[in-house]
Design a protein around this motif. Structure first.
Motif, PDB file in Angstrom:
ATOM      1  N   HIS A 205      -9.681   4.553   1.442  1.00 36.13           N
ATOM      2  CA  HIS A 205      -8.344   4.835   0.920  1.00 36.13           C
ATOM      3  C   HIS A 205      -7.959   6.312   0.942  1.00 36.13           C
ATOM      4  O   HIS A 205      -6.817   6.656   0.614  1.00 36.13           O
TER       5      HIS A 205
ATOM      6  N   GLY B 261       0.817  -1.205   0.000  1.00 34.96           N
ATOM      7  CA  GLY B 261       0.000   0.000   0.000  1.00 34.96           C
ATOM      8  C   GLY B 261       0.850   1.252   0.000  1.00 34.96           C
ATOM      9  O   GLY B 261       1.872   1.319   0.680  1.00 34.96           O
TER      10      GLY B 261
ATOM     11  N   ALA C  41      -1.354  10.012   7.931  1.00 39.75           N
ATOM     12  CA  ALA C  41      -2.633   9.312   8.018  1.00 39.75           C
ATOM     13  C   ALA C  41      -3.403   9.750   9.262  1.00 39.75           C
ATOM     14  O   ALA C  41      -4.627   9.919   9.212  1.00 39.75           O
TER      15      ALA C  41
ATOM     16  N   ALA D 289       1.997   5.065   0.825  1.00 38.56           N
ATOM     17  CA  ALA D 289       1.967   5.828   2.069  1.00 38.56           C
ATOM     18  C   ALA D 289       2.593   7.198   1.826  1.00 38.56           C
ATOM     19  O   ALA D 289       3.635   7.294   1.164  1.00 38.56           O
TER      20      ALA D 289
ATOM     21  N   THR E 176       4.302   2.450   5.646  1.00 37.43           N
ATOM     22  CA  THR E 176       2.921   1.977   5.764  1.00 37.43           C
ATOM     23  C   THR E 176       2.184   2.849   6.771  1.00 37.43           C
ATOM     24  O   THR E 176       2.746   3.193   7.817  1.00 37.43           O
TER      25      THR E 176
ATOM     26  N   ARG F  38      -4.752   6.974   2.751  1.00 36.97           N
ATOM     27  CA  ARG F  38      -3.434   6.718   2.171  1.00 36.97           C
ATOM     28  C   ARG F  38      -2.876   7.936   1.426  1.00 36.97           C
ATOM     29  O   ARG F  38      -1.688   7.986   1.129  1.00 36.97           O
TER      30      ARG F  38
END
Length: 331
Positions: A258, A12, A144, A14, A127, A261
């Motif tokens: 999402h 994923g 995040a 980041a 991440t 992200r």
């Protein structure tokens, strides 16, 4: 002799991955290393899809979210044949060191590659889940938190206007770092974490108790619950339905998804990414191999790749105690 270094981003995306790539490019330039950027994660290794990265590639890169090298899942790489192909391609390019930016899944892939390729492998943790052992924080985690807090602040406006209960689901299905700290920073009223969740009925009783205490003192109220994804067995809608039945209130579930992200990395992620990228390049050509570079108490750290997923990374006890105090606050 000049070293040949390769870098890829996997798993994923980041916020801060680009800042890390930028630092690696600059550090390699300073050391006189040739840097190859593999595209689309481990797929790039299999397809020999790469580009030479030079200083001009770093312009305005530090503030960009996502990853300019792109990322993707790669099922074929998990096989022995896939790893052998990747090893052959790295050998053909005469790569001395491979730097992998990603999470524990990416590091498992790097460890798998090490069975067939004997060059130097260095991991850098990227991440938003912050679930990698051996570092206080992972690249993307701080941004995040900010993204989640901003979203909860907006949800709070509507919750207050209609005096409703809102459930906000955040990422982190196996680790509650993002849920816990975003709940604290946004003044959420309750948080459900994978590390502490035990039973639906017990959790519902605790939430209902808190809501009733608030109602006795204030009458109609708003109430914000933060929950880590996939923790509630029946899903977010099931939790909402059960709370409607228990509290006789309107309950609205919100899945942030999402959006967590994305976005321009905050300063903490830019700093962490720059430090880790630079430190990783400083190890090129050394005897250090099969490790991840992180940061503990402001100091660069090194840990074996296998330990990044084999070792537990507990939530901060102080943060846990603070949240428990907030959730049992007397009004």
């Amino acid at each position: 002799m000049s070293k040949r270094v390769a870098v890829l981003t996997s798993g994923g995306d980041a916020p801060g991955m680009n800042a890390c790539i930028r630092a690696i490019v600059i550090a390699c330039e300073r050391h006189g290393f040739t840097l190859f950027g593999y595209q689309h994660g481990y797929n790039g290794l299999l397809e020999q899809e790469y580009e030479i990265l030079a200083l001009q590639a770093t312009h305005n890169l530090i503030q960009q979210g996502g990853t300019v090298l792109h990322s993707a899942r790669c099922e074929p790489f998990k096989t022995d044949e896939g790893a052998k192909t990747a090893a052959t391609n790295l050998t053909e390019l005469e790569i001395d060191t491979l730097i992998v930016i990603g999470g524990d899944g990416s590091f498992r892939g790097a460890d798998h590659l090490a069975d067939f390729w004997h060059g130097q492998i260095i991991g850098i943790p990227g991440t938003i889940d912050n679930d990698v052992a051996g570092t206080d924080a992972t690249i993307g985690y701080y941004t995040a938190i900010d993204t989640v807090v901003s979203s909860i602040d907006k949800v709070r406006d509507t919750a207050d206007a209609f005096e409703r209960i809102f459930i906000v689901e955040v990422m982190g299905r196996h680790a509650g770092f993002l849920a816990l700290n975003s709940a604290l920073a946004s003044a959420a009223d309750y948080v459900i974490l994978p590390e502490t969740f035990q039973h639906c009925d017990a959790e519902l009783d605790k939430i209902t108790e808190q809501i009733e205490k608030r109602r006795q003192l204030k009458g109609a109220i708003s109430f914000i619950i933060v929950v880590a994804e996939n923790v509630w067995p029946g899903g977010l809608n099931d939790l909402a339905d059960k709370l409607v039945s228990k509290t006789q209130s309107e309950v609205r579930p919100v899945t942030l998804g999402h959006v967590q992200r994305g976005g321009s990395p905050v300063s903490q992620d830019r700093l962490l990414a720059t430090k880790l990228g630079t430190y990783a390049v400083s190890l090129v050509g050394s005897d250090t191999n099969g490790i991840m570079v992180g940061e503990l108490n402001g100091t660069p750290s090194e840990i074996a790749l296998t330990e990044t997923w084999e070792k537990d990374k507990p939530l901060n006890p102080s943060s846990m105690e603070t949240m428990l105090t907030i959730m049992n606050e007397r009004y």
